[in-house]
Write an enzyme that holds these catalytic residues in place. Structure first.
Site, mmCIF file in Angstrom:
data_model
loop_
_atom_site.group_PDB
_atom_site.id
_atom_site.type_symbol
_atom_site.label_atom_id
_atom_site.label_comp_id
_atom_site.label_asym_id
_atom_site.label_seq_id
_atom_site.Cartn_x
_atom_site.Cartn_y
_atom_site.Cartn_z
ATOM 1 N N GLY A 8 64.007 -44.505 14.523
ATOM 2 C CA GLY A 8 63.967 -43.435 15.509
ATOM 3 C C GLY A 8 63.808 -42.063 14.906
ATOM 4 O O GLY A 8 63.091 -41.876 13.918
ATOM 5 N N GLY A 30 61.206 -43.404 11.056
ATOM 6 C CA GLY A 30 60.433 -44.628 11.196
ATOM 7 C C GLY A 30 60.955 -45.485 12.333
ATOM 8 O O GLY A 30 61.235 -44.986 13.427
ATOM 9 N N ALA A 31 61.130 -46.773 12.071
ATOM 10 C CA ALA A 31 61.585 -47.698 13.116
ATOM 11 C C ALA A 31 62.992 -47.391 13.597
ATOM 12 O O ALA A 31 63.405 -47.849 14.679
ATOM 13 C CB ALA A 31 61.511 -49.130 12.593
ATOM 14 N N SER A 51 61.922 -37.586 11.529
ATOM 15 C CA SER A 51 61.540 -38.941 11.893
ATOM 16 C C SER A 51 62.096 -39.933 10.876
ATOM 17 O O SER A 51 62.094 -39.693 9.677
ATOM 18 C CB SER A 51 60.017 -39.059 12.001
ATOM 19 O OG SER A 51 59.384 -38.582 10.838
ATOM 20 N N GLY A 57 53.641 -40.363 13.737
ATOM 21 C CA GLY A 57 54.329 -39.078 13.612
ATOM 22 C C GLY A 57 53.641 -37.979 14.391
ATOM 23 O O GLY A 57 54.294 -37.106 14.970
ATOM 24 N N ASP A 58 52.310 -38.020 14.429
ATOM 25 C CA ASP A 58 51.550 -37.023 15.191
ATOM 26 C C ASP A 58 51.779 -37.214 16.691
ATOM 27 O O ASP A 58 51.820 -36.248 17.455
ATOM 28 C CB ASP A 58 50.065 -37.130 14.864
ATOM 29 C CG ASP A 58 49.815 -37.127 13.361
ATOM 30 O OD1 ASP A 58 50.548 -36.415 12.644
ATOM 31 O OD2 ASP A 58 48.906 -37.842 12.905
#
Length: 311
Positions: free
Chosen positions: A225, A222-223, A220, A251-252
């Protein structure tokens, strides 16, 4: 589907516009939700095609918050109660400033013998369940290789195992070859012991991890992608812009989207779209509340997919 939460938490979110350290601040609203990575995944996947069971450790003194979530979402409760309280994570949210301040309180110390009892319980659940999510940090009293031990035993029983953790527990777990891991870029850098200064380096590192025998690696960003690496290839999935109420649990939500797609037999692109849409849709909500199906479908259409070559 079984989620294993060894260090469950209560997320206490305070909406505090203009929060300033060292000053008197006014809280305009608050919420308390049962949390921890594995608990969040159970909540996101509840109500789907497959029943969801939660196991792990809960502190007896504040278990009511978790029990209420399990009743509300129809999650089967197979958690062990331990003396004391599950940890509380205080999130001070300043929406105007776009900042979140975390204050994480200490949690349970797991007594001698409890982890062995839980391991037996988890193995027993493999008789009727084929997918396990091992997620979150480890509490005091639990060895660093706890996820590795569980991964090895569950895979020996033919179960699919997903792991989402960091630090030493992740290092041990990847050696046991789970089917799916989801580090962020910082956690992947820490795992491999080298900096990952740009996306190309992150992709190279994710390929390395996949090559060790882990079927699906999702990193991941974050913003920006997430990167998805599997036998089918390497994809970058970039979410559409959305309103952000809380990043807690995004994230979950991505883990939940991956599992929902993979268990439905979806290809890698569909998996990347659904996981990214799940995470983006969750951002508009406080607590482990999945976006409605029609919103997920809308967001999936807005996810940009870029092929980065073969694995």
């Amino acid at each position: 589907m079984v989620t294993v939460s060894l260090n469950s938490a209560i997320d206490h979110t305070l909406d505090c516009p203009g929060f300033t350290a060292g000053a008197v601040n006014r809280v305009v609203s608050e919420t308390r939700t049962a949390g921890g990575k594995a608990i969040n995944v159970a909540a996101f996947l509840s109500g789907g095609a497959s029943p969801v069971t939660a196991t792990g450790f809960l502190g007896r003194d504040n278990a009511q918050v978790f029990e209420a979530l399990f009743r509300e979402r129809g999650i089967q409760d197979r958690c062990m109660r331990l003396p004391g309280s599950s940890r509380v994570n205080i999130k001070v949210v300043d929406r105007a400033g776009g900042a979140v301040t975390d204050l994480n309180l200490p949690g349970l110390r797991v007594p001698d013998g409890a982890m062995e009892l839980l391991t037996e319980k988890v193995e027993g659940l493999a008789d009727d369940n084929g997918c396990f999510v091992l997620a979150g940090s480890l509490p005091a009293g639990v060895p660093e290789d706890a996820y590795a031990t569980l991964t090895a035993r569950l895979r020996a029983r033919g179960a699919l195992v997903a792991v989402d953790t960091s630090g030493a527990p992740l290092r041990h777990a990847v050696a046991a070859r789970p089917d799916f891991v989801k580090p962020n870029a910082h956690e992947l850098s820490e795992l491999l012991g080298r900096p990952l200064p740009d996306r190309a380096e992150v992709v190279r590192a994710a390929r390395e991890l996949h090559a060790t025998g882990i079927a699906l690696v999702v990193v991941s960003l974050g913003a920006d992608g997430a990167i998805f690496v599997a036998r089918e290839g390497v994809l970058l999935a970039v979410p559409p812009r959305v309103e952000v109420a809380s990043t807690v649990g995004a994230g979950d939500a991505m883990v939940s989207g991956v599992l929902a797609a993979r268990l439905a037999g979806s290809d890698l692109e569909t998996c990347a779209r659904r996981a990214t849409a799940f995470a983006a849709g969750k951002l508009a909500r406080v607590g482990p509340v999945a976006p409605p199906p029609e919103r997920v479908e809308e967001l999936m259409r807005g996810v940009a997919i870029h092929s980065l070559g073969s694995a």
